[in-house]
Enzyme design. Structure first.
Site, PDB file in Angstrom:
ATOM      1  N   SER A 222      75.281   2.933 -49.192  1.00 12.07           N
ATOM      2  CA  SER A 222      74.559   3.977 -48.446  1.00 12.07           C
ATOM      3  C   SER A 222      75.195   4.268 -47.089  1.00 12.07           C
ATOM      4  O   SER A 222      75.518   3.371 -46.322  1.00 12.07           O
ATOM      5  CB  SER A 222      73.098   3.548 -48.242  1.00 12.07           C
ATOM      6  OG  SER A 222      72.453   4.501 -47.417  1.00 12.07           O
TER       7      SER A 222
ATOM      8  N   THR B 263      66.627   6.225 -51.838  1.00 13.29           N
ATOM      9  CA  THR B 263      67.772   6.661 -52.633  1.00 13.29           C
ATOM     10  C   THR B 263      67.642   6.130 -54.059  1.00 13.29           C
ATOM     11  O   THR B 263      66.618   5.538 -54.434  1.00 13.29           O
ATOM     12  CB  THR B 263      69.104   6.299 -51.932  1.00 13.29           C
ATOM     13  OG1 THR B 263      70.164   6.924 -52.662  1.00 13.29           O
ATOM     14  CG2 THR B 263      69.360   4.814 -51.834  1.00 13.29           C
TER      15      THR B 263
ATOM     16  N   LYS C 297      63.716   7.680 -56.155  1.00  8.57           N
ATOM     17  CA  LYS C 297      63.225   8.958 -55.622  1.00  8.57           C
ATOM     18  C   LYS C 297      61.998   9.487 -56.382  1.00  8.57           C
ATOM     19  O   LYS C 297      61.167  10.181 -55.809  1.00  8.57           O
ATOM     20  CB  LYS C 297      64.332  10.009 -55.626  1.00  8.57           C
ATOM     21  CG  LYS C 297      65.432   9.707 -54.605  1.00  8.57           C
ATOM     22  CD  LYS C 297      66.477  10.804 -54.565  1.00  8.57           C
ATOM     23  CE  LYS C 297      67.602  10.413 -53.625  1.00  8.57           C
ATOM     24  NZ  LYS C 297      68.562  11.485 -53.384  1.00  8.57           N
TER      25      LYS C 297
ATOM     26  N   ASN D 219      62.810  11.843 -50.836  1.00  7.32           N
ATOM     27  CA  ASN D 219      63.866  10.980 -50.285  1.00  7.32           C
ATOM     28  C   ASN D 219      63.556  10.537 -48.845  1.00  7.32           C
ATOM     29  O   ASN D 219      64.350   9.828 -48.254  1.00  7.32           O
ATOM     30  CB  ASN D 219      65.239  11.668 -50.337  1.00  7.32           C
ATOM     31  CG  ASN D 219      65.366  12.753 -49.305  1.00  7.32           C
ATOM     32  OD1 ASN D 219      64.389  13.403 -48.950  1.00  7.32           O
ATOM     33  ND2 ASN D 219      66.566  12.950 -48.797  1.00  7.32           N
TER      34      ASN D 219
ATOM     35  N   ASP E  21      66.735  16.403 -49.266  1.00  4.76           N
ATOM     36  CA  ASP E  21      68.014  16.718 -49.942  1.00  4.76           C
ATOM     37  C   ASP E  21      68.123  18.234 -50.129  1.00  4.76           C
ATOM     38  O   ASP E  21      69.097  18.858 -49.720  1.00  4.76           O
ATOM     39  CB  ASP E  21      68.079  16.062 -51.330  1.00  4.76           C
ATOM     40  CG  ASP E  21      68.418  14.584 -51.271  1.00  4.76           C
ATOM     41  OD1 ASP E  21      69.175  14.175 -50.374  1.00  4.76           O
ATOM     42  OD2 ASP E  21      67.921  13.835 -52.134  1.00  4.76           O
TER      43      ASP E  21
ATOM     44  N   ALA F  17      70.359  16.832 -57.932  1.00  7.16           N
ATOM     45  CA  ALA F  17      70.805  17.691 -56.828  1.00  7.16           C
ATOM     46  C   ALA F  17      70.473  19.155 -57.120  1.00  7.16           C
ATOM     47  O   ALA F  17      69.983  19.883 -56.248  1.00  7.16           O
ATOM     48  CB  ALA F  17      72.309  17.521 -56.601  1.00  7.16           C
TER      49      ALA F  17
ATOM     50  N   MET G  86      84.744  14.873 -58.221  1.00  2.00           N
ATOM     51  CA  MET G  86      84.508  13.782 -57.266  1.00  2.00           C
ATOM     52  C   MET G  86      85.601  12.711 -57.388  1.00  2.00           C
ATOM     53  O   MET G  86      86.123  12.500 -58.479  1.00  2.00           O
ATOM     54  CB  MET G  86      83.140  13.166 -57.605  1.00  2.00           C
ATOM     55  CG  MET G  86      82.553  12.266 -56.581  1.00  2.00           C
ATOM     56  SD  MET G  86      80.803  11.987 -57.006  1.00  2.00           S
ATOM     57  CE  MET G  86      80.925  10.496 -57.923  1.00  2.00           C
TER      58      MET G  86
ATOM     59  N   TYR H 184      81.049  15.463 -51.880  1.00  2.00           N
ATOM     60  CA  TYR H 184      81.584  15.345 -50.516  1.00  2.00           C
ATOM     61  C   TYR H 184      82.814  14.437 -50.408  1.00  2.00           C
ATOM     62  O   TYR H 184      83.372  14.298 -49.322  1.00  2.00           O
ATOM     63  CB  TYR H 184      80.493  14.891 -49.528  1.00  2.00           C
ATOM     64  CG  TYR H 184      79.785  13.612 -49.903  1.00  2.00           C
ATOM     65  CD1 TYR H 184      78.568  13.667 -50.575  1.00  2.00           C
ATOM     66  CD2 TYR H 184      80.315  12.376 -49.600  1.00  2.00           C
ATOM     67  CE1 TYR H 184      77.906  12.512 -50.935  1.00  2.00           C
ATOM     68  CE2 TYR H 184      79.658  11.216 -49.944  1.00  2.00           C
ATOM     69  CZ  TYR H 184      78.455  11.287 -50.618  1.00  2.00           C
ATOM     70  OH  TYR H 184      77.803  10.139 -50.975  1.00  2.00           O
TER      71      TYR H 184
ATOM     72  N   GLY I  56      80.113  19.326 -49.614  1.00  2.00           N
ATOM     73  CA  GLY I  56      78.852  18.583 -49.669  1.00  2.00           C
ATOM     74  C   GLY I  56      78.542  17.695 -48.464  1.00  2.00           C
ATOM     75  O   GLY I  56      77.393  17.267 -48.301  1.00  2.00           O
TER      76      GLY I  56
END
Ligand SMILES: NC(=O)c1ccc[n+]([C@@H]2O[C@H](COP(=O)([O-])OP(=O)(O)OC[C@H]3O[C@@H](n4cnc5c(N)ncnc54)[C@H](OP(=O)(O)O)[C@@H]3O)[C@@H](O)[C@H]2O)c1
Length: 286
Positions: A21, A68, A72, A93, A108, A136, A204, A229, A250
């Site tokens: 995290s 997380t 959730k 979240n 989010d 997402a 990713m 991201y 992201g």
């Protein structure tokens, strides 16, 4: 780092596992920068201990909790008040503890929407194409439904995208459509959309040469948002930039969801650039 005293207020994140995290480093950096009397910790909670952990948050007066994976959805039954959009999304979240009364939100989706607005993406009356129909896509689409004209979901598992589209339309009234993902559907819906959002993990790290949408299907008037991201510029964003599209990665959403939580808990505004900088440093991303 400010001294921790008997007055220091505690914030934290729960998940399982939790070592990955980014939240502790992001929030503690903002806490230190603003010289607030808070500390933000990470709690790795085994699934069978979730309800005991919630009792513990009340008993120990932990002021704010980020939630997380994998909690959730599972945590919702233990809370006292859930914001209406989070209820529709069926995931929270962020929790705020007000004298033992636990309120929850989904930052989010709200963070992603804020990122689009802050990056000059016009939402009003636009047609949005989502790749993916998981967590997402769900969170973001419920927030975007407040503004946009139509939302389309393309997903590997067609049934999953159909279900999300049906529920979203029923709960918000926004026009929706869903289908499986193929060259035919991508070509058709990319050409007629204004905003493209990759809400799948395609591209990713380490599979950085993959993209959910071939370059030939993009057009320069698309706003392309990739929720991935790492890397900062995915292949999808690189292709879109080359064509001349406006793009967004992201990391902005990741930081904005944290900022919205931080603002709710502390009523202070943290420095976004500082939080982006620290996350980039920790992830070692460029
Ligand atoms: N920037 C941020 O703040 C932020 C926040 C949340 C998530 N994320 C990122 O968003 C991505 C999705 O997360 P999530 O929580 O939504 O995950 P999720 O709930 O597991 O959903 C993933 C979605 O992507 C689809 N998908 C997975 N692999 C695929 C592939 N190879 N080709 C096409 N579609 C594929 C899945 O399709 P099926 O339904 O058919 O399995 C599903 O719809 C992750 O990369 C995550 O790191 C970023």
């Amino acid at each position: 780092m400010p001294t921790i005293t008997s007055k220091t207020k505690i914030l934290g994140v729960i998940g399982h596992p939790i070592e990955h995290s980014m939240s502790p480093i992001m929030h503690n950096t903002a806490i230190n920068d603003l010289k607030l009397d808070y500390v933000y910790l990470a709690f790795d909670i085994e699934p069978q201990n979730l309800s005991k952990a919630i009792d513990g948050f009340r008993a120990l007066n932990i002021k704010g909790i980020s939630v997380t994976i994998p909690y959730k959805e599972a945590i919702m039954e233990f809370l006292d008040e859930i914001d209406p959009i989070a209820k529709n999304i069926k995931a929270v979240n962020t929790i705020k503890n007000e004298d033992g009364f636990l309120k929850a939100r989904n930052t989010d989706g709200a963070g992603g929407k804020r990122s689009l607005i802050e990056n000059s993406c016009e939402l009003s009356d636009k047609k949005v194409l989502f790749i993916g129909a998981g967590g997402a896509a769900r969170a973001l689409s419920y927030f975007l439904a407040e503004d946009v004209a139509q939302i389309i979901f393309l997903n590997i598992r067609k049934e999953r995208s159909k279900l999300l589209a049906k529920e979203l339309n029923k709960k918000t009234g926004v026009k929706t459509f869903a289908n499986g993902i193929s060259n035919n559907t991508l070509k058709k819906f990319c050409s007629s959309s204004d905003i493209l959002i990759n809400a799948s993990p395609i591209g990713m790290y380490p599979k950085i040469n993959e993209t959910p949408v071939a370059k030939e299907f993009l057009h320069k008037d698309l706003f392309v948002f990739d929720v991935v991201y790492n890397p900062l510029e995915t292949k999808l964003l690189k292709d879109a930039n080359e064509i001349g599209c406006k793009t967004l990665g992201g990391l902005d959403m990741l930081v904005n969801q944290g900022i919205l939580a931080f603002e709710w808990w502390t009523e202070k505004i943290p420095k976004k650039e500082l939080m982006i900088h620290i996350v980039k440093n920790v992830l070692g991303i460029k």
